[in-house]
Design a protein around this motif. Sequence first.
Motif, PDB file in Angstrom:
ATOM      1  N   VAL A  30      46.091  18.160  49.876  1.00  0.00           N
ATOM      2  CA  VAL A  30      45.769  18.833  48.620  1.00  0.00           C
ATOM      3  C   VAL A  30      44.254  18.905  48.486  1.00  0.00           C
ATOM      4  CG1 VAL A  30      45.999  18.788  46.117  1.00  0.00           C
ATOM      5  CG2 VAL A  30      47.893  18.030  47.544  1.00  0.00           C
ATOM      6  N   GLU A  31      43.709  20.106  48.508  1.00  0.00           N
ATOM      7  CA  GLU A  31      42.270  20.296  48.364  1.00  0.00           C
ATOM      8  C   GLU A  31      41.949  20.594  46.900  1.00  0.00           C
ATOM      9  OE1 GLU A  31      40.919  23.259  50.999  1.00  0.00           O
ATOM     10  OE2 GLU A  31      41.514  22.193  52.828  1.00  0.00           O
ATOM     11  N   LYS A  32      41.118  19.780  46.305  1.00  0.00           N
ATOM     12  CA  LYS A  32      40.744  19.979  44.910  1.00  0.00           C
ATOM     13  C   LYS A  32      39.890  21.236  44.775  1.00  0.00           C
ATOM     14  CE  LYS A  32      40.867  15.064  43.810  1.00  0.00           C
ATOM     15  NZ  LYS A  32      40.128  13.908  43.259  1.00  0.00           N
ATOM     16  N   ALA A  33      40.130  21.990  43.715  1.00  0.00           N
ATOM     17  CA  ALA A  33      39.426  23.255  43.498  1.00  0.00           C
ATOM     18  C   ALA A  33      38.808  23.265  42.111  1.00  0.00           C
ATOM     19  CB  ALA A  33      40.384  24.437  43.645  1.00  0.00           C
ATOM     20  N   GLN A  34      37.740  24.042  41.956  1.00  0.00           N
ATOM     21  CA  GLN A  34      37.146  24.221  40.647  1.00  0.00           C
ATOM     22  C   GLN A  34      38.038  25.101  39.776  1.00  0.00           C
ATOM     23  OE1 GLN A  34      33.164  25.639  41.120  1.00  0.00           O
ATOM     24  NE2 GLN A  34      32.434  23.765  42.069  1.00  0.00           N
ATOM     25  N   LYS A  35      37.818  25.022  38.478  1.00  0.00           N
ATOM     26  CA  LYS A  35      38.673  25.768  37.564  1.00  0.00           C
ATOM     27  C   LYS A  35      38.561  27.263  37.806  1.00  0.00           C
ATOM     28  CE  LYS A  35      39.067  24.387  33.344  1.00  0.00           C
ATOM     29  NZ  LYS A  35      38.782  24.087  31.926  1.00  0.00           N
ATOM     30  N   GLY A  36      37.363  27.774  37.956  1.00  0.00           N
ATOM     31  CA  GLY A  36      37.176  29.183  38.243  1.00  0.00           C
ATOM     32  C   GLY A  36      37.565  30.077  37.075  1.00  0.00           C
ATOM     33  N   ARG A  37      37.566  31.373  37.316  1.00  0.00           N
ATOM     34  CA  ARG A  37      37.942  32.358  36.306  1.00  0.00           C
ATOM     35  C   ARG A  37      38.902  33.368  36.934  1.00  0.00           C
ATOM     36  NH1 ARG A  37      35.998  28.922  33.913  1.00  0.00           N
ATOM     37  NH2 ARG A  37      34.329  28.936  32.358  1.00  0.00           N
ATOM     38  N   VAL A  38      39.775  33.914  36.128  1.00  0.00           N
ATOM     39  CA  VAL A  38      40.695  34.936  36.614  1.00  0.00           C
ATOM     40  C   VAL A  38      39.904  36.218  36.866  1.00  0.00           C
ATOM     41  CG1 VAL A  38      42.793  36.218  36.126  1.00  0.00           C
ATOM     42  CG2 VAL A  38      42.556  33.885  35.299  1.00  0.00           C
ATOM     43  N   SER A  39      40.121  36.814  38.028  1.00  0.00           N
ATOM     44  CA  SER A  39      39.348  37.991  38.412  1.00  0.00           C
ATOM     45  C   SER A  39      39.659  39.179  37.501  1.00  0.00           C
ATOM     46  CB  SER A  39      39.652  38.369  39.867  1.00  0.00           C
ATOM     47  OG  SER A  39      41.023  38.690  40.013  1.00  0.00           O
ATOM     48  N   VAL A  40      38.622  39.945  37.200  1.00  0.00           N
ATOM     49  CA  VAL A  40      38.748  41.197  36.448  1.00  0.00           C
ATOM     50  C   VAL A  40      38.443  42.333  37.418  1.00  0.00           C
ATOM     51  CG1 VAL A  40      37.926  42.552  34.501  1.00  0.00           C
ATOM     52  CG2 VAL A  40      38.062  40.066  34.309  1.00  0.00           C
ATOM     53  N   ARG A  41      39.419  43.175  37.663  1.00  0.00           N
ATOM     54  CA  ARG A  41      39.268  44.213  38.676  1.00  0.00           C
ATOM     55  C   ARG A  41      38.488  45.387  38.114  1.00  0.00           C
ATOM     56  NH1 ARG A  41      45.483  43.911  40.993  1.00  0.00           N
ATOM     57  NH2 ARG A  41      45.242  41.904  42.056  1.00  0.00           N
ATOM     58  N   THR A  42      37.191  45.377  38.387  1.00  0.00           N
ATOM     59  CA  THR A  42      36.315  46.423  37.874  1.00  0.00           C
ATOM     60  C   THR A  42      36.067  47.526  38.896  1.00  0.00           C
ATOM     61  OG1 THR A  42      34.380  45.143  38.600  1.00  0.00           O
ATOM     62  CG2 THR A  42      35.155  44.818  36.336  1.00  0.00           C
ATOM     63  N   GLY A  43      36.492  47.333  40.137  1.00  0.00           N
ATOM     64  CA  GLY A  43      36.223  48.321  41.178  1.00  0.00           C
ATOM     65  C   GLY A  43      37.345  49.299  41.423  1.00  0.00           C
ATOM     66  N   GLY A  44      38.350  49.320  40.551  1.00  0.00           N
ATOM     67  CA  GLY A  44      39.453  50.246  40.724  1.00  0.00           C
ATOM     68  C   GLY A  44      40.547  49.746  41.640  1.00  0.00           C
ATOM     69  N   SER A  45      40.587  48.439  41.947  1.00  0.00           N
ATOM     70  CA  SER A  45      41.623  47.909  42.824  1.00  0.00           C
ATOM     71  C   SER A  45      42.962  47.879  42.097  1.00  0.00           C
ATOM     72  CB  SER A  45      41.258  46.497  43.290  1.00  0.00           C
ATOM     73  OG  SER A  45      42.314  45.927  44.027  1.00  0.00           O
ATOM     74  N   ILE A  46      44.017  48.304  42.796  1.00  0.00           N
ATOM     75  CA  ILE A  46      45.368  48.290  42.236  1.00  0.00           C
ATOM     76  C   ILE A  46      46.292  47.464  43.134  1.00  0.00           C
ATOM     77  CG2 ILE A  46      45.104  50.490  41.044  1.00  0.00           C
ATOM     78  CD1 ILE A  46      46.574  51.795  43.388  1.00  0.00           C
ATOM     79  N   LYS A  47      45.748  46.509  43.849  1.00  0.00           N
ATOM     80  CA  LYS A  47      46.540  45.690  44.759  1.00  0.00           C
ATOM     81  C   LYS A  47      47.515  44.819  43.970  1.00  0.00           C
ATOM     82  CE  LYS A  47      46.117  42.351  48.509  1.00  0.00           C
ATOM     83  NZ  LYS A  47      45.173  41.537  49.319  1.00  0.00           N
ATOM     84  N   GLY A  48      48.791  44.941  44.275  1.00  0.00           N
ATOM     85  CA  GLY A  48      49.812  44.144  43.610  1.00  0.00           C
ATOM     86  C   GLY A  48      50.208  44.638  42.242  1.00  0.00           C
ATOM     87  N   ASN A  49      49.805  45.853  41.858  1.00  0.00           N
ATOM     88  CA  ASN A  49      50.087  46.376  40.519  1.00  0.00           C
ATOM     89  C   ASN A  49      51.293  47.313  40.484  1.00  0.00           C
ATOM     90  OD1 ASN A  49      47.716  45.030  40.086  1.00  0.00           O
ATOM     91  ND2 ASN A  49      46.760  46.642  38.888  1.00  0.00           N
ATOM     92  N   THR A  50      51.945  47.539  41.623  1.00  0.00           N
ATOM     93  CA  THR A  50      53.094  48.439  41.666  1.00  0.00           C
ATOM     94  C   THR A  50      54.250  47.754  42.386  1.00  0.00           C
ATOM     95  OG1 THR A  50      52.260  49.421  43.720  1.00  0.00           O
ATOM     96  CG2 THR A  50      51.661  50.508  41.650  1.00  0.00           C
ATOM     97  N   LEU A  51      55.441  48.339  42.252  1.00  0.00           N
ATOM     98  CA  LEU A  51      56.619  47.807  42.918  1.00  0.00           C
ATOM     99  C   LEU A  51      56.565  48.110  44.410  1.00  0.00           C
ATOM    100  CD1 LEU A  51      59.465  48.753  40.414  1.00  0.00           C
ATOM    101  CD2 LEU A  51      58.273  46.576  40.618  1.00  0.00           C
ATOM    102  N   GLU A  52      56.988  47.136  45.215  1.00  0.00           N
ATOM    103  CA  GLU A  52      57.003  47.313  46.667  1.00  0.00           C
ATOM    104  C   GLU A  52      58.378  47.059  47.272  1.00  0.00           C
ATOM    105  OE1 GLU A  52      54.603  48.431  48.475  1.00  0.00           O
ATOM    106  OE2 GLU A  52      53.029  48.448  46.950  1.00  0.00           O
TER     107      GLU A  52
END
Length: 211
Positions: A30-52
Amino acid sequence: MFTNIAKTKSNLQLIFNRFKHEYAPRFREVEKAQKGRVSVRTGGSIKGNTLEFGKIGLRLKSCGLRMSANQLLAADKVLRRELRPTKSKLFTRFVCDLAVCIKGNQTRMGKGKGPFDHWATRMPTGKVLFEIDGAIHDKVAREALRKAADKLPGLYEIITPESKVRVSMTDLIEKPKPVDYVAKLNANPSKKWSNIQTFKTDPIYRLYSGR
């Protein structure tokens, strides 16, 4: 002989610990990770946003957030209970690979992050969580997804393959057509692409390849 028995027992114990939780990743450490922030897709990425894989699914509509594996497991149990009579398939589109560490209250500062507590994942806006496929009535599938959404934080929407793609909390766009990048490169090849194609087709290169 006793050494082999001890090794076998340790391996069985390791496998048992790895598969103890349904949404726990198969990490040996188990590698400890920082809390971080949820990414905000500002570049027009739609990865994972549709049914596959399915014909109906559940998509996050509100602001991106971090979900624990226990929250997602509760929604998963609701869906499997509702879909069991219909023999439909359930697809999950997330991985709980974020190790969350918690320190106790009224603890002095310093001395590390604290011990491992649970697994979590970051869900951006527009991410598809669950998909359903099979011989199931539309009303039954929508009711199952609605019950699963009640177990999770945030606001959700039920989508179909004809639904628009969500790029933010307020904006929806039409699903773009797939791009054939191989045909695009063949029409206007770069120097690197031309060399790769020459290497594949020219027999003199194939004669000396792999040496």
